[in-house]
Design a protein around this motif. Structure first.
Motif, short mmCIF file in Angstrom:
data_model
loop_
_atom_site.label_atom_id
_atom_site.label_comp_id
_atom_site.label_asym_id
_atom_site.label_seq_id
_atom_site.Cartn_x
_atom_site.Cartn_y
_atom_site.Cartn_z
N SER A 1 11.57 8.70 20.35
CA SER A 1 10.29 9.32 20.05
C SER A 1 10.33 10.13 18.76
CB SER A 1 9.84 10.21 21.21
OG SER A 1 10.77 11.25 21.44
N THR A 2 11.47 10.71 18.44
CA THR A 2 11.60 11.47 17.19
C THR A 2 11.54 10.53 15.99
OG1 THR A 2 12.92 13.16 18.29
CG2 THR A 2 13.08 13.04 15.89
N ILE A 3 12.26 9.42 16.05
CA ILE A 3 12.23 8.46 14.94
C ILE A 3 10.84 7.88 14.80
CG2 ILE A 3 13.21 6.31 14.05
CD1 ILE A 3 15.12 8.69 13.97
N ARG A 4 10.19 7.56 15.91
CA ARG A 4 8.82 7.01 15.85
C ARG A 4 7.85 8.02 15.26
NH1 ARG A 4 4.86 5.47 14.45
NH2 ARG A 4 3.31 4.16 15.48
N ALA A 5 8.05 9.31 15.55
CA ALA A 5 7.18 10.35 15.00
C ALA A 5 7.35 10.51 13.50
CB ALA A 5 7.43 11.69 15.70
N LEU A 6 8.50 10.10 12.96
CA LEU A 6 8.72 10.17 11.51
C LEU A 6 7.98 9.06 10.76
CD1 LEU A 6 12.51 11.01 11.51
CD2 LEU A 6 10.69 12.47 10.64
N LEU A 7 7.56 8.04 11.47
CA LEU A 7 6.87 6.89 10.86
C LEU A 7 5.36 7.13 10.85
CD1 LEU A 7 8.88 4.06 12.63
CD2 LEU A 7 9.29 5.05 10.39
N ILE B 1 0.84 -1.20 0.00
CA ILE B 1 0.00 0.00 0.00
C ILE B 1 0.87 1.25 0.00
CG2 ILE B 1 -1.73 1.28 1.31
CD1 ILE B 1 -2.66 -1.50 2.35
N GLY B 2 1.81 1.33 0.94
CA GLY B 2 2.63 2.53 1.07
C GLY B 2 3.89 2.49 0.25
N GLY B 3 4.30 1.33 -0.22
CA GLY B 3 5.50 1.21 -1.03
C GLY B 3 6.73 0.84 -0.23
N VAL B 4 6.96 1.50 0.89
CA VAL B 4 8.13 1.24 1.72
C VAL B 4 7.63 0.92 3.12
CG1 VAL B 4 10.25 2.21 2.66
CG2 VAL B 4 9.54 2.80 0.34
N GLY B 5 8.13 -0.17 3.69
CA GLY B 5 7.65 -0.61 4.99
C GLY B 5 8.32 0.09 6.16
N VAL B 6 7.92 -0.29 7.35
CA VAL B 6 8.38 0.34 8.57
C VAL B 6 9.88 0.14 8.78
CG1 VAL B 6 8.14 0.32 11.09
CG2 VAL B 6 6.12 0.16 9.65
N GLY B 7 10.40 -1.04 8.46
CA GLY B 7 11.82 -1.31 8.65
C GLY B 7 12.70 -0.40 7.80
N ARG B 8 12.36 -0.26 6.56
CA ARG B 8 13.14 0.62 5.67
C ARG B 8 13.01 2.08 6.09
NH1 ARG B 8 14.75 -1.58 0.52
NH2 ARG B 8 13.98 -3.68 0.29
N LYS B 9 11.80 2.48 6.48
CA LYS B 9 11.60 3.86 6.91
C LYS B 9 12.40 4.16 8.17
CE LYS B 9 7.08 4.59 4.86
NZ LYS B 9 5.67 4.89 5.08
N THR B 10 12.44 3.20 9.09
CA THR B 10 13.20 3.38 10.32
C THR B 10 14.69 3.51 10.01
OG1 THR B 10 11.56 2.10 11.55
CG2 THR B 10 13.72 2.36 12.56
N ALA B 11 15.21 2.64 9.18
CA ALA B 11 16.63 2.71 8.81
C ALA B 11 16.94 4.01 8.09
CB ALA B 11 16.99 1.51 7.92
N TYR B 12 16.06 4.42 7.19
CA TYR B 12 16.27 5.66 6.45
C TYR B 12 16.24 6.87 7.39
CZ TYR B 12 15.84 9.07 2.68
OH TYR B 12 16.06 10.12 1.83
N ALA B 13 15.28 6.90 8.31
CA ALA B 13 15.16 8.02 9.25
C ALA B 13 16.40 8.11 10.13
CB ALA B 13 13.91 7.86 10.10
N LEU B 14 16.90 6.98 10.61
CA LEU B 14 18.10 6.99 11.44
C LEU B 14 19.31 7.49 10.65
CD1 LEU B 14 17.61 3.59 13.29
CD2 LEU B 14 17.72 5.84 14.38
#
Length: 189
Positions: free
Chosen positions: A44-50, A20-33
């Protein structure tokens, strides 16, 4: 700092594709970090980016009936938060981060970025929710005590998020008033 050889290496099969979104939570977490560019960041900042995720009530019908009678509470589960926690544990096992109760220390930003971009032709334009993360940090700043030790950390994270929101300088010439010509580096001698 590179990955510890005693820990299991990540496999070539990267989870994290969400149809649905194209990129999952794992990739988004790694990218945000990786893209924040900070050595230490708040969880909390990384979680807010998801994505926010949806609350699911996890209980059997008997527990739900007892809840209606007021005898017990139901456990609410957020799938995004659960996946976020699992990915942080996985990244820590691989030696890329060290996580604490409040802060995450990054050890291998390159490996996180490689993991996030593995097999992706291009990233979606709205990969991270920057506005929500900025709002979360400002809310934390407003409710913080004057002797809070995270004041400086929140300020660094706010600056990093604001820099991600800026449009990169391109080599395109604009015409009209207030136009500026940017010369590409390849043309500068």
């Amino acid at each position: 700092m590179s990955r510890d050889p005693d820990r299991p290496a990540p496999t070539g099969d990267y989870e994290g594709y969400d149809p649905i979104g194209g990129v999952g939570v794992g990739r988004k977490t790694a990218y945000a970090l990786a893209v924040l560019g900070l050595d230490v960041v708040q969880r909390s900042t990384i979680r807010a980016l998801l994505p926010v995720g949806t609350q699911q009530v996890g209980a059997s019908r008997g527990q739900q009936a007892q809840r209606m009678k007021g005898k017990t509470g139901l456990v609410k589960k957020n799938r995004t938060s659960k996946l976020f926690q699992q990915k942080l544990n996985q990244f820590e096992d691989w030696g890329w981060i060290s996580k604490g109760h409040i802060l995450i220390a990054l050890h291998d930003r390159g490996a996180l970025l490689d993991h996030a971009l593995q097999g992706q032709r291009r990233l979606p334009s709205r990969l991270l929710d920057l506005e929500r993360a900025i709002a979360k940090i400002r809310e934390d700043q407003a409710t913080a005590e004057p002797d809070d030790r995270l004041i400086e950390q929140r300020h660094k994270e706010l600056l990093a998020l604001m820099s991600l929101m800026q449009v990169p300088v391109t080599g395109v010439n604009r015409s009209g008033t207030r136009s500026v010509r940017f010369v590409n580096r390849s043309r500068v001698i």
